[in-house]
Scaffold this motif. Structure first.
Motif, PDB file in Angstrom:
ATOM      1  N   VAL A 119       3.429 -12.717  -2.190  1.00 40.85           N
ATOM      2  CA  VAL A 119       1.990 -12.865  -1.936  1.00 40.85           C
ATOM      3  C   VAL A 119       1.510 -11.768  -0.998  1.00 40.85           C
ATOM      4  CG1 VAL A 119       0.244 -14.346  -0.865  1.00 40.85           C
ATOM      5  CG2 VAL A 119       1.947 -15.345  -2.390  1.00 40.85           C
ATOM      6  N   TYR A 120       2.284 -11.505   0.039  1.00 37.02           N
ATOM      7  CA  TYR A 120       1.929 -10.436   0.981  1.00 37.02           C
ATOM      8  C   TYR A 120       1.865  -9.077   0.275  1.00 37.02           C
ATOM      9  CZ  TYR A 120       2.734  -6.833   4.474  1.00 37.02           C
ATOM     10  OH  TYR A 120       2.661  -5.690   5.205  1.00 37.02           O
ATOM     11  N   GLN A 121       2.876  -8.774  -0.517  1.00 37.13           N
ATOM     12  CA  GLN A 121       2.900  -7.484  -1.219  1.00 37.13           C
ATOM     13  C   GLN A 121       1.707  -7.342  -2.151  1.00 37.13           C
ATOM     14  OE1 GLN A 121       6.805  -7.523  -3.064  1.00 37.13           O
ATOM     15  NE2 GLN A 121       7.360  -5.730  -1.834  1.00 37.13           N
ATOM     16  N   GLN A 122       1.435  -8.379  -2.930  1.00 31.49           N
ATOM     17  CA  GLN A 122       0.357  -8.282  -3.904  1.00 31.49           C
ATOM     18  C   GLN A 122      -1.000  -8.119  -3.230  1.00 31.49           C
ATOM     19  OE1 GLN A 122       0.910  -7.865  -7.198  1.00 31.49           O
ATOM     20  NE2 GLN A 122       3.017  -7.861  -6.494  1.00 31.49           N
ATOM     21  N   SER A 123      -1.180  -8.758  -2.091  1.00 32.57           N
ATOM     22  CA  SER A 123      -2.493  -8.696  -1.463  1.00 32.57           C
ATOM     23  C   SER A 123      -2.666  -7.481  -0.564  1.00 32.57           C
ATOM     24  CB  SER A 123      -2.769  -9.978  -0.684  1.00 32.57           C
ATOM     25  OG  SER A 123      -1.779 -10.172   0.290  1.00 32.57           O
ATOM     26  N   PHE A 124      -1.696  -7.169   0.268  1.00 37.44           N
ATOM     27  CA  PHE A 124      -1.898  -6.129   1.273  1.00 37.44           C
ATOM     28  C   PHE A 124      -1.262  -4.788   0.931  1.00 37.44           C
ATOM     29  CE2 PHE A 124      -2.218 -10.113   3.727  1.00 37.44           C
ATOM     30  CZ  PHE A 124      -3.563  -9.995   4.048  1.00 37.44           C
ATOM     31  N   LYS A 125      -0.375  -4.758  -0.032  1.00 36.47           N
ATOM     32  CA  LYS A 125       0.237  -3.488  -0.418  1.00 36.47           C
ATOM     33  C   LYS A 125      -0.369  -2.947  -1.705  1.00 36.47           C
ATOM     34  CE  LYS A 125       4.766  -1.334  -0.913  1.00 36.47           C
ATOM     35  NZ  LYS A 125       6.213  -1.587  -0.960  1.00 36.47           N
ATOM     36  N   TYR A 126      -0.543  -3.830  -2.692  1.00 37.29           N
ATOM     37  CA  TYR A 126      -1.067  -3.404  -3.993  1.00 37.29           C
ATOM     38  C   TYR A 126      -2.526  -3.787  -4.204  1.00 37.29           C
ATOM     39  CZ  TYR A 126       3.944  -3.032  -4.771  1.00 37.29           C
ATOM     40  OH  TYR A 126       5.273  -2.730  -4.653  1.00 37.29           O
ATOM     41  N   TYR A 127      -3.120  -4.554  -3.303  1.00 37.29           N
ATOM     42  CA  TYR A 127      -4.524  -4.991  -3.364  1.00 37.29           C
ATOM     43  C   TYR A 127      -4.847  -5.752  -4.654  1.00 37.29           C
ATOM     44  CZ  TYR A 127      -4.845  -1.828   0.560  1.00 37.29           C
ATOM     45  OH  TYR A 127      -4.630  -1.204   1.757  1.00 37.29           O
ATOM     46  N   PHE A 129      -5.588  -9.045  -5.322  1.00 41.08           N
ATOM     47  CA  PHE A 129      -5.914 -10.290  -4.646  1.00 41.08           C
ATOM     48  C   PHE A 129      -5.894 -11.500  -5.576  1.00 41.08           C
ATOM     49  CE2 PHE A 129      -8.030  -7.008  -2.047  1.00 41.08           C
ATOM     50  CZ  PHE A 129      -7.264  -7.170  -0.901  1.00 41.08           C
ATOM     51  N   GLY A 130      -6.242 -11.321  -6.815  1.00 39.68           N
ATOM     52  CA  GLY A 130      -6.207 -12.430  -7.768  1.00 39.68           C
ATOM     53  C   GLY A 130      -4.788 -12.906  -8.011  1.00 39.68           C
ATOM     54  N   GLU A 131      -3.872 -11.958  -8.192  1.00 39.32           N
ATOM     55  CA  GLU A 131      -2.474 -12.312  -8.405  1.00 39.32           C
ATOM     56  C   GLU A 131      -1.883 -12.967  -7.153  1.00 39.32           C
ATOM     57  OE1 GLU A 131       1.266  -9.775  -9.911  1.00 39.32           O
ATOM     58  OE2 GLU A 131      -0.661  -9.200 -10.792  1.00 39.32           O
ATOM     59  N   ALA A 132      -2.269 -12.445  -5.990  1.00 38.68           N
ATOM     60  CA  ALA A 132      -1.791 -13.030  -4.736  1.00 38.68           C
ATOM     61  C   ALA A 132      -2.339 -14.442  -4.555  1.00 38.68           C
ATOM     62  CB  ALA A 132      -2.197 -12.149  -3.563  1.00 38.68           C
TER      63      ALA A 132
END
Length: 160
Positions: A119-127, A129-132
């Motif tokens: 969740v952290y990677q998807q939101s803050f590394k790859y942006y 947000f929907g997947e996170a």
């Protein structure tokens, strides 16, 4: 650990504790267990201290042995604190983030990539947000289902 092995002359047995795919998940789990051991020990010690001594004295006078006292007095009397500790431990096991982020960043490969770190990677590394958000909702649903199952089982093994 490798420094200890070297100091006692066992340098042939050194391992790659965090860099290898086989031992890294166990190393992260060991760090987590070391971190939370005191909390759960305190909870269980509080449960043990809440048992009145006269119950043990009465059981001993009646001829109950050590195993009988343990299984018929100690375990039933500490079952509420054990239930609390188990629920908290399972919920917290889904939240292992800082150990993974600090020790391995989900690697090597993806051997220590847990759902919270994903969740952290998807939101803050790859942006993404929907997947996170979807992964976070799955995490919430998983914890909710496990908690409901444990709470329904409480009536079977927690004695008031």
């Amino acid at each position: 650990i490798n420094a200890i092995l070297r100091s006692i002359g066992l340098s042939d047995y050194q391992q790659q504790w965090i860099g290898g795919k086989t031992l890294t998940p166990y190393s992260v789990a060991f760090v987590y267990l070391w971190q939370v051991l005191g909390f759960y020990t305190t909870i269980n010690m509080a449960g043990l201290r809440s048992i009145p001594a006269d119950i043990y004295e009465a059981a001993e006078i009646d001829g109950a042995g050590k195993f009988s006292r343990f299984f018929n007095i100690t375990l039933p009397m500490i079952s509420p604190s054990m239930f609390f500790a188990i629920i908290i431990a399972i919920i917290n096991s889904f939240k292992v983030f800082d150990q993974v982020a600090l020790l391995t960043q989900g690697g090597p490969g993806r051997s220590t990539n847990v759902l919270v770190y994903y969740v952290y990677q998807q939101s803050f590394k790859y942006y993404k947000f929907g997947e996170a958000s979807a992964a976070a909702f799955i995490l919430f649903a998983l914890i909710l289902v496990i908690t409901i199952i444990q709470y329904s089982m409480q009536e079977k093994w927690v004695i008031d």
